[in-house]
Scaffold this motif. Sequence first.
Motif, PDB file in Angstrom:
ATOM      1  N   ARG A 157       0.822  -1.217   0.000  1.00  0.00           N
ATOM      2  CA  ARG A 157       0.000   0.000   0.000  1.00  0.00           C
ATOM      3  C   ARG A 157       0.852   1.261   0.000  1.00  0.00           C
ATOM      4  O   ARG A 157       0.410   2.295  -0.502  1.00  0.00           O
ATOM      5  N   LEU A 158       2.062   1.202   0.514  1.00  0.00           N
ATOM      6  CA  LEU A 158       2.977   2.336   0.378  1.00  0.00           C
ATOM      7  C   LEU A 158       3.339   2.549  -1.087  1.00  0.00           C
ATOM      8  O   LEU A 158       3.531   3.684  -1.534  1.00  0.00           O
ATOM      9  N   GLY A 159       3.419   1.457  -1.832  1.00  0.00           N
ATOM     10  CA  GLY A 159       3.637   1.571  -3.271  1.00  0.00           C
ATOM     11  C   GLY A 159       2.461   2.247  -3.961  1.00  0.00           C
ATOM     12  O   GLY A 159       2.637   3.060  -4.873  1.00  0.00           O
ATOM     13  N   TYR A 160       1.236   1.918  -3.516  1.00  0.00           N
ATOM     14  CA  TYR A 160       0.059   2.594  -4.061  1.00  0.00           C
ATOM     15  C   TYR A 160       0.129   4.098  -3.793  1.00  0.00           C
ATOM     16  O   TYR A 160      -0.201   4.917  -4.655  1.00  0.00           O
ATOM     17  N   ALA A 161       0.536   4.453  -2.570  1.00  0.00           N
ATOM     18  CA  ALA A 161       0.640   5.874  -2.210  1.00  0.00           C
ATOM     19  C   ALA A 161       1.700   6.584  -3.047  1.00  0.00           C
ATOM     20  O   ALA A 161       1.551   7.766  -3.389  1.00  0.00           O
ATOM     21  N   SER A 162       2.782   5.867  -3.380  1.00  0.00           N
ATOM     22  CA  SER A 162       3.832   6.493  -4.186  1.00  0.00           C
ATOM     23  C   SER A 162       3.320   6.845  -5.580  1.00  0.00           C
ATOM     24  O   SER A 162       3.832   7.757  -6.229  1.00  0.00           O
ATOM     25  N   ASN A 163       2.299   6.124  -6.049  1.00  0.00           N
ATOM     26  CA  ASN A 163       1.742   6.432  -7.364  1.00  0.00           C
ATOM     27  C   ASN A 163       1.110   7.825  -7.388  1.00  0.00           C
ATOM     28  O   ASN A 163       1.065   8.481  -8.433  1.00  0.00           O
ATOM     29  N   VAL A 164       0.625   8.284  -6.237  1.00  0.00           N
ATOM     30  CA  VAL A 164       0.090   9.642  -6.138  1.00  0.00           C
ATOM     31  C   VAL A 164       1.204  10.651  -6.379  1.00  0.00           C
ATOM     32  O   VAL A 164       1.031  11.632  -7.123  1.00  0.00           O
ATOM     33  N   ALA A 165       2.358  10.423  -5.756  1.00  0.00           N
ATOM     34  CA  ALA A 165       3.491  11.325  -5.955  1.00  0.00           C
ATOM     35  C   ALA A 165       3.967  11.287  -7.408  1.00  0.00           C
ATOM     36  O   ALA A 165       4.299  12.325  -7.990  1.00  0.00           O
ATOM     37  N   TRP A 166       4.000  10.093  -7.997  1.00  0.00           N
ATOM     38  CA  TRP A 166       4.395   9.975  -9.407  1.00  0.00           C
ATOM     39  C   TRP A 166       3.447  10.778 -10.305  1.00  0.00           C
ATOM     40  O   TRP A 166       3.860  11.322 -11.335  1.00  0.00           O
ATOM     41  N   ALA A 167       2.175  10.848  -9.937  1.00  0.00           N
ATOM     42  CA  ALA A 167       1.198  11.558 -10.761  1.00  0.00           C
ATOM     43  C   ALA A 167       1.478  13.053 -10.829  1.00  0.00           C
ATOM     44  O   ALA A 167       1.091  13.718 -11.793  1.00  0.00           O
ATOM     45  N   PHE A 168       2.175  13.596  -9.818  1.00  0.00           N
ATOM     46  CA  PHE A 168       2.405  15.043  -9.751  1.00  0.00           C
ATOM     47  C   PHE A 168       3.848  15.441 -10.052  1.00  0.00           C
ATOM     48  O   PHE A 168       4.122  16.631 -10.208  1.00  0.00           O
ATOM     49  N   VAL A 169       4.766  14.507 -10.130  1.00  0.00           N
ATOM     50  CA  VAL A 169       6.186  14.853 -10.159  1.00  0.00           C
ATOM     51  C   VAL A 169       6.618  15.539 -11.455  1.00  0.00           C
ATOM     52  O   VAL A 169       7.583  16.308 -11.469  1.00  0.00           O
ATOM     53  N   PHE A 170       5.901  15.300 -12.567  1.00  0.00           N
ATOM     54  CA  PHE A 170       6.325  15.860 -13.854  1.00  0.00           C
ATOM     55  C   PHE A 170       5.752  17.251 -14.126  1.00  0.00           C
ATOM     56  O   PHE A 170       6.299  17.988 -14.945  1.00  0.00           O
ATOM     57  N   SER A 209      10.155  -0.948  -1.649  1.00  0.00           N
ATOM     58  CA  SER A 209      11.121  -1.953  -2.111  1.00  0.00           C
ATOM     59  C   SER A 209      11.779  -2.673  -0.939  1.00  0.00           C
ATOM     60  O   SER A 209      11.866  -3.912  -0.928  1.00  0.00           O
ATOM     61  N   ILE A 210      12.245  -1.919   0.053  1.00  0.00           N
ATOM     62  CA  ILE A 210      12.913  -2.534   1.209  1.00  0.00           C
ATOM     63  C   ILE A 210      11.942  -3.430   1.968  1.00  0.00           C
ATOM     64  O   ILE A 210      12.302  -4.526   2.432  1.00  0.00           O
ATOM     65  N   GLY A 211      10.686  -2.967   2.093  1.00  0.00           N
ATOM     66  CA  GLY A 211       9.693  -3.772   2.806  1.00  0.00           C
ATOM     67  C   GLY A 211       9.452  -5.111   2.141  1.00  0.00           C
ATOM     68  O   GLY A 211       9.334  -6.147   2.819  1.00  0.00           O
ATOM     69  N   PHE A 212       9.393  -5.123   0.818  1.00  0.00           N
ATOM     70  CA  PHE A 212       9.171  -6.382   0.120  1.00  0.00           C
ATOM     71  C   PHE A 212      10.386  -7.302   0.206  1.00  0.00           C
ATOM     72  O   PHE A 212      10.237  -8.530   0.272  1.00  0.00           O
ATOM     73  N   ILE A 213      11.587  -6.728   0.203  1.00  0.00           N
ATOM     74  CA  ILE A 213      12.785  -7.560   0.369  1.00  0.00           C
ATOM     75  C   ILE A 213      12.760  -8.247   1.725  1.00  0.00           C
ATOM     76  O   ILE A 213      13.063  -9.448   1.849  1.00  0.00           O
ATOM     77  N   ILE A 214      12.372  -7.502   2.767  1.00  0.00           N
ATOM     78  CA  ILE A 214      12.268  -8.096   4.112  1.00  0.00           C
ATOM     79  C   ILE A 214      11.192  -9.183   4.127  1.00  0.00           C
ATOM     80  O   ILE A 214      11.376 -10.261   4.718  1.00  0.00           O
TER      81      ILE A 214
END
Length: 695
Positions: A157-170, A209-214
């Motif tokens: 779900r943190l990955g889902y939240a990062s998609n919000v940031a990706w939507a605005f970064v450009f 990414s780190i969370g999934f590796i763990i």
Amino acid sequence: MSSLYLLKLICLLVFLGWMLIWILIPTDVYKSKWTPKLSEKFNATYIGGQGTNLFLLTFPIMLISVLGCIYIHIKNKEELSKKSSTGKKRLASLSRPLLVLGPLGVITTIELIFVIMGIALMTWQFGNYYAAAAKHPHLHHPGEKIWQARFRAVWLRLGYASNVAWAFVFFPVTRFSSILPLVGLTYESSIKYHIWVGQAVMILSALHSIGFIIYWLMVNQMIEALEWSPTYVSNLGGEISWIFLIAMWVTSFAYTRRKSFEVFFYTHQLYALATLFYVIHIGVAWTCQILPGIFLFTLDRFLRFLQSRSNARLISARLLPSGTVEMTFRKSPGVHYGVTSNLFVKAPKISKLQWHPFTVISNENMDPDTLSIAFNTGGSWTTKMEKQLSSSLDRLEVSVEGPYGPASTSFLEHESLVLICGGSGITPFISIIREIIHRSNTQGSHIPRVQLICAFKHASALTMLDLLLPVDSTTSDLSKIQLEIQVYITRENEAPTADSQKLVQTKWFKPSPQDVPIAPVLGQNGWLLLSFIITSSFILFFIVLALVTQYHIYPRDHNTNATYNFTVWVLWDIFIMCISVILVSSIVFLWQKSKMKEDQKQINNVEVPSPMNSPGSWFGGGSSELESLPYQPLVQATQVHYEGRPNLQKILSECKGSDIGVIASGPRGMRHDVARICSIFGTKNLHYEYLSFNW
């Protein structure tokens, strides 16, 4: 209601609806009630599962961008007809500095509101997605425990939240943007938003990414880290994107940008690969959530590429003893820009890839046929540029992008202005003072009093004041403006002798048939043409996408036992987007270029004015002959203080008047000190005007 207000109101309503969709996406209402109905309306035969997101999350921003182009076109026409480029001061209290924080810099009230809203939206997305997953945990591996499934859900779900940031970064780094001016922002002033959103992308992606590796270590499934599934999310693609993001993040801090700009510049070009592998990782449906920013940035980037294919006509260069260089270009009458604008410059002889932003110091009213920039040498690129300009070359190949100007110049409407600068930070103020000089000769124009406070390390930097007047300064009359210049030399205790001073050198370059004047990439009606390009390219993208989905993807994905390749599907989307942008933009650009050829021939035939003598040494026993008009009023308005620094708090507290605009440009610490004084010490008459001059 005027057409401008109506367009802005429509854009605001569409934007609020777009934000409402972002708020509703992670809720049960959207997933259980909206999604089934929307899926029925969008026939999967045409655009598949991405249809809903294309309509709800992509189309609104494309509509706003088109309406924004029309808004800017009408606004520019009205301003040109009124012969004025100023805008009214709105929401002045919200633009005052509220906080001065080390990592974030100067924060205004409205910027703090944006930060809180952004954090709230990402927190809302994460919380709702996780709450739904926690109620019904899904076990992905044999023997997996409930707490491990919930642990996995957190990082997913943190990955889902990062998609919000990706939507605005450009959005903040789209230079030819019609969206930023709608909220009073420009490319240069919105860089800080790009930095903030980029930090959110990096932090959330790292946690994801780190969370999934763990998690994979806990369930003994590290092999999944190398999985590139043909039917689902590519774990390896996401990890590759994260590696590129780390390289960009590590080299993007202020220290690296200042000390080794080349490292920052080249590693930041990895954004293309980072974005490509990210969209491969998330798939077509999630890509449509962030598609508007990618689409508009790609369009902007290609238009910049088209503009920079021609060599700009470099007329002259002024080399100052302080290491400051002024470059003057020929421009077409269709190039309109405001004070404090920026121009990006590339010299292939120095570097075939590097672009550097520089402040435009000329004034389009005083210099209708030329455009000048100024920069201080210090870095490797600028030092090499100075050597090239001072050599025996008769011509230097230079490409440009821009200029990119501010949305308004409302700071010129203050009763008086206090301009505080250090070193080369004076360059943005040169265009402001030139604009005031022009207005002083225009009947009915408001002319603010100006106090310029400069801090230089060495007396040789005094020659930077020469730039306050253009090379051809015969028409510059300073007698009608109230100008006071206070200069502080911090590392010398006395004025240099005339014999020890070096004179300013002016070098003129020969014209070449290969060089063309700086011209707007889409001509004088560029915003209208941009609205046409956005509309046409998006419609073409949609039509081709529907055809490919119906006749290529759909038959393989639904009418056979095989599922269409997850990676290839998203690559189709990116490929069709790029082809649509390139095709439509190229056609419009070539058509517009053919119209401008005749005008460029006439401009190239205009004779270059003869250079005037430049004072070079006002304060070290310079001859009275050099201190004649038009420089004499400038010399008389200037006081030089040796071995001392300006007491900014004392200077600002003694300012008289009820409406004083304060602008600081130069070292970060100085800018922060000025912002603190304007916000903390109860100086209600001081209005800190934020302009970003740092990159």
